[in-house]
Design a protein around this motif. Structure first.
Motif, PDB file in Angstrom:
ATOM      1  N   UNK A 248       0.836  -1.208   0.000  1.00  0.00           N
ATOM      2  CA  UNK A 248       0.000   0.000   0.000  1.00  0.00           C
ATOM      3  C   UNK A 248       0.866   1.252   0.000  1.00  0.00           C
ATOM      4  N   UNK A 249       1.877   1.290   0.841  1.00  0.00           N
ATOM      5  CA  UNK A 249       2.783   2.446   0.878  1.00  0.00           C
ATOM      6  C   UNK A 249       3.513   2.583  -0.455  1.00  0.00           C
ATOM      7  N   UNK A 250       3.944   1.469  -1.006  1.00  0.00           N
ATOM      8  CA  UNK A 250       4.655   1.491  -2.289  1.00  0.00           C
ATOM      9  C   UNK A 250       3.802   2.113  -3.391  1.00  0.00           C
ATOM     10  N   UNK A 251       2.553   1.677  -3.488  1.00  0.00           N
ATOM     11  CA  UNK A 251       1.670   2.194  -4.549  1.00  0.00           C
ATOM     12  C   UNK A 251       1.292   3.656  -4.304  1.00  0.00           C
ATOM     13  N   UNK A 252       1.078   4.019  -3.053  1.00  0.00           N
ATOM     14  CA  UNK A 252       0.744   5.409  -2.748  1.00  0.00           C
ATOM     15  C   UNK A 252       1.870   6.334  -3.175  1.00  0.00           C
ATOM     16  N   UNK A 253       3.091   5.944  -2.857  1.00  0.00           N
ATOM     17  CA  UNK A 253       4.255   6.746  -3.238  1.00  0.00           C
ATOM     18  C   UNK A 253       4.435   6.746  -4.755  1.00  0.00           C
ATOM     19  N   UNK A 254       4.034   5.673  -5.423  1.00  0.00           N
ATOM     20  CA  UNK A 254       4.145   5.613  -6.881  1.00  0.00           C
ATOM     21  C   UNK A 254       3.114   6.505  -7.563  1.00  0.00           C
ATOM     22  N   UNK A 255       1.924   6.624  -6.965  1.00  0.00           N
ATOM     23  CA  UNK A 255       0.840   7.371  -7.597  1.00  0.00           C
ATOM     24  C   UNK A 255       0.899   8.878  -7.364  1.00  0.00           C
ATOM     25  N   UNK A 256       1.233   9.299  -6.133  1.00  0.00           N
ATOM     26  CA  UNK A 256       0.960  10.680  -5.779  1.00  0.00           C
ATOM     27  C   UNK A 256       1.882  11.732  -6.409  1.00  0.00           C
ATOM     28  N   UNK A 257       3.153  11.454  -6.772  1.00  0.00           N
ATOM     29  CA  UNK A 257       3.985  12.537  -7.330  1.00  0.00           C
ATOM     30  C   UNK A 257       3.426  13.145  -8.617  1.00  0.00           C
ATOM     31  N   UNK A 258       3.039  12.323  -9.580  1.00  0.00           N
ATOM     32  CA  UNK A 258       2.502  12.852 -10.833  1.00  0.00           C
ATOM     33  C   UNK A 258       1.167  13.550 -10.613  1.00  0.00           C
ATOM     34  N   UNK A 259       0.331  12.995  -9.732  1.00  0.00           N
ATOM     35  CA  UNK A 259      -0.931  13.651  -9.418  1.00  0.00           C
ATOM     36  C   UNK A 259      -0.696  15.015  -8.776  1.00  0.00           C
ATOM     37  N   UNK A 260       0.291  15.094  -7.888  1.00  0.00           N
ATOM     38  CA  UNK A 260       0.594  16.364  -7.223  1.00  0.00           C
ATOM     39  C   UNK A 260       1.020  17.423  -8.226  1.00  0.00           C
ATOM     40  N   UNK A 261       1.906  17.057  -9.130  1.00  0.00           N
ATOM     41  CA  UNK A 261       2.357  18.011 -10.143  1.00  0.00           C
ATOM     42  C   UNK A 261       1.202  18.437 -11.061  1.00  0.00           C
ATOM     43  N   UNK A 262       0.348  17.507 -11.378  1.00  0.00           N
ATOM     44  CA  UNK A 262      -0.782  17.806 -12.255  1.00  0.00           C
ATOM     45  C   UNK A 262      -1.720  18.813 -11.589  1.00  0.00           C
ATOM     46  N   UNK A 263      -2.052  18.570 -10.342  1.00  0.00           N
ATOM     47  CA  UNK A 263      -2.967  19.467  -9.623  1.00  0.00           C
ATOM     48  C   UNK A 263      -2.306  20.815  -9.356  1.00  0.00           C
ATOM     49  N   UNK A 264      -1.028  20.796  -9.025  1.00  0.00           N
ATOM     50  CA  UNK A 264      -0.296  22.059  -8.803  1.00  0.00           C
ATOM     51  C   UNK A 264      -0.308  22.906 -10.077  1.00  0.00           C
ATOM     52  N   UNK A 265      -0.049  22.280 -11.214  1.00  0.00           N
ATOM     53  CA  UNK A 265      -0.046  23.015 -12.480  1.00  0.00           C
ATOM     54  C   UNK A 265      -1.438  23.553 -12.809  1.00  0.00           C
ATOM     55  N   UNK A 266      -2.481  22.756 -12.546  1.00  0.00           N
ATOM     56  CA  UNK A 266      -3.851  23.202 -12.808  1.00  0.00           C
ATOM     57  C   UNK A 266      -4.215  24.387 -11.925  1.00  0.00           C
ATOM     58  N   UNK A 267      -3.814  24.322 -10.650  1.00  0.00           N
ATOM     59  CA  UNK A 267      -4.096  25.431  -9.734  1.00  0.00           C
ATOM     60  C   UNK A 267      -3.333  26.684 -10.142  1.00  0.00           C
ATOM     61  N   UNK A 268      -2.097  26.515 -10.606  1.00  0.00           N
ATOM     62  CA  UNK A 268      -1.303  27.673 -11.045  1.00  0.00           C
ATOM     63  C   UNK A 268      -1.940  28.365 -12.249  1.00  0.00           C
ATOM     64  N   UNK A 269      -2.575  27.569 -13.125  1.00  0.00           N
ATOM     65  CA  UNK A 269      -3.282  28.159 -14.264  1.00  0.00           C
ATOM     66  C   UNK A 269      -4.473  28.988 -13.800  1.00  0.00           C
ATOM     67  N   UNK A 270      -5.161  28.493 -12.765  1.00  0.00           N
ATOM     68  CA  UNK A 270      -6.330  29.206 -12.259  1.00  0.00           C
ATOM     69  C   UNK A 270      -5.952  30.534 -11.606  1.00  0.00           C
ATOM     70  N   UNK A 271      -4.749  30.606 -11.038  1.00  0.00           N
ATOM     71  CA  UNK A 271      -4.320  31.834 -10.365  1.00  0.00           C
ATOM     72  C   UNK A 271      -4.303  33.012 -11.325  1.00  0.00           C
ATOM     73  N   UNK A 272      -4.029  32.740 -12.601  1.00  0.00           N
ATOM     74  CA  UNK A 272      -3.923  33.821 -13.586  1.00  0.00           C
ATOM     75  C   UNK A 272      -5.278  34.258 -14.146  1.00  0.00           C
ATOM     76  N   UNK A 273      -6.360  33.590 -13.749  1.00  0.00           N
ATOM     77  CA  UNK A 273      -7.682  33.922 -14.277  1.00  0.00           C
ATOM     78  C   UNK A 273      -8.193  35.235 -13.679  1.00  0.00           C
ATOM     79  N   UNK A 274      -9.119  35.847 -14.417  1.00  0.00           N
ATOM     80  CA  UNK A 274      -9.637  37.147 -14.004  1.00  0.00           C
ATOM     81  C   UNK A 274     -10.402  37.079 -12.684  1.00  0.00           C
ATOM     82  N   UNK A 275     -11.112  35.971 -12.451  1.00  0.00           N
ATOM     83  CA  UNK A 275     -11.917  35.914 -11.232  1.00  0.00           C
ATOM     84  C   UNK A 275     -11.052  35.971  -9.979  1.00  0.00           C
ATOM     85  N   UNK A 276      -9.813  35.471 -10.070  1.00  0.00           N
ATOM     86  CA  UNK A 276      -8.907  35.547  -8.929  1.00  0.00           C
ATOM     87  C   UNK A 276      -8.509  36.999  -8.679  1.00  0.00           C
ATOM     88  N   UNK A 277      -8.254  37.739  -9.756  1.00  0.00           N
ATOM     89  CA  UNK A 277      -7.919  39.157  -9.626  1.00  0.00           C
ATOM     90  C   UNK A 277      -9.074  39.931  -8.992  1.00  0.00           C
TER      91      UNK A 277
END
Length: 320
Positions: A187-216
């Motif tokens: 379980x620990x092995x698979x969790x560590x295998x899954x979460x890095x790419x998911x983290x980068x994906x969500x971080x990048x998606x959130x960074x895109x949202x920061x530049x949107x007008x509604x945030x301003x």
């Protein structure tokens, strides 16, 4: 919504037929077949010919494909050519074992990724952002089998805290504590295998949202960073998260092949590897077709969740 789902299912049927034909063709083009793996030097040519006739390998390609497809459509996955066990019965035992391992690990990894990804984005350019990015980079770079072997050596061999083979200890199949002990390291092995790419994906998606007008606009109204992320950005990254959930569906079958093999977890992974080694093509084709079906269903699930998360999709992009 019902008509939309029905339309997508009908579109998936010819795609599945094409995939089944491609899978069968690739297996048929292999230079060896199962007969080559079960024959011995002591067998005569007549005995080998009888085996090929028994398993229908002397039929033409089209005849073999039609017979196989007909069995599949009737829910009969056939039998392993090596041990003659029913493939359906084997999957009925192994598939739940794989799901028990992969599903909790993926859900845990997703929650970790959402938390770390949003935290990194909220602190863009700061220490927390760089720390999360470094953790994700290390997680992506570390091979799953190497990390699993480290866990086995440290916690299974040196400290002797967890068992390292199988899903149960013999004679303790019904004990929850014994299952958890066997479950922990994979379980620990698979969790560590899954979460890095998911983290980068969500971080990048959130960074895109920061530049949107509604945030301003929200910042102009003096909304706090916490309010912006918790009330707005977290909602607007639901569609990227939905994408990942849909794409993760095939992982329930083939997402833990390496981990299951290392820990001898009695799931689909070792079953597929054993079939590949022995050229047991009924098993290989069944699992490949099952995986392809889950890919299509995963895309359908993503589309349905899209329509739930963003009603504009149901209206074809029209706004009310």
């Amino acid at each position: 919504m019902a008509s939309y789902i029905l339309k997508r299912v009908l579109q998936a049927i010819p795609l599945l037929l094409i995939i089944s034909f491609i899978v069968f063709s690739l297996i048929h083009l292999a230079p060896y077949d199962v007969i080559d793996s079960i024959t011995t030097p002591n067998m005569s040519n007549d005995q080998v010919a009888l085996l090929r006739e028994k398993y229908g390998l002397n039929d033409t390609f089209i005849v073999q494909y039609v017979k196989w497809l007909s069995q599949m459509l009737h829910g009969d996955f056939g039998y392993s050519l090596i041990n003659q066990h029913s493939i359906t019965s084997e999957l009925a035992i192994r598939l739940p074992n794989t799901i028990r391992l992969v599903l909790p690990a993926y859900i845990t990894a997703l929650f970790l990724a959402i938390t770390l990804g949003l935290t990194a984005s909220a602190n863009k350019g700061k220490f927390l952002d760089r720390a999360v990015d470094a953790i994700a980079s290390i997680g992506i770079a570390v091979p799953t089998f190497w990390f699993a072997m480290i866990l086995i050596y440290q916690f299974g061999y040196r400290l002797n805290l967890f068992p390292i083979i199988g899903m149960h200890t013999i004679g303790k199949e019904n004990e929850v504590s014994d299952f958890i002990a066997h479950f922990t390291l994979p379980y620990i092995t698979l969790t560590v295998a899954f979460f890095p790419e998911l983290t980068r994906y969500i971080r990048a998606s959130a960074n895109e949202q920061i530049t949107e007008d509604y945030v301003t606009v929200q910042s102009a109204f003096q909304a706090t960073r916490w309010e912006i992320f918790s009330r707005h950005i977290s909602r607007n990254i639901l569609i990227p998260i939905v994408t990942q959930i849909g794409l993760a569906l095939p992982m329930l079958v083939t997402g833990a092949i390496i981990t299951e093999s290392i820990f001898s977890w009695p799931g689909v992974g070792p079953y597929l590897l054993a079939a590949t080694k022995s050229l047991d093509y009924p098993v290989i084709m069944t699992l490949l077709l099952l995986s392809a079906t889950l890919v299509i269903l995963g895309n359908l699930l993503s589309d349905v969740l899209y329509a739930i998360v963003d009603p504009r999709i149901r209206r074809g992009g029209k706004t009310s």
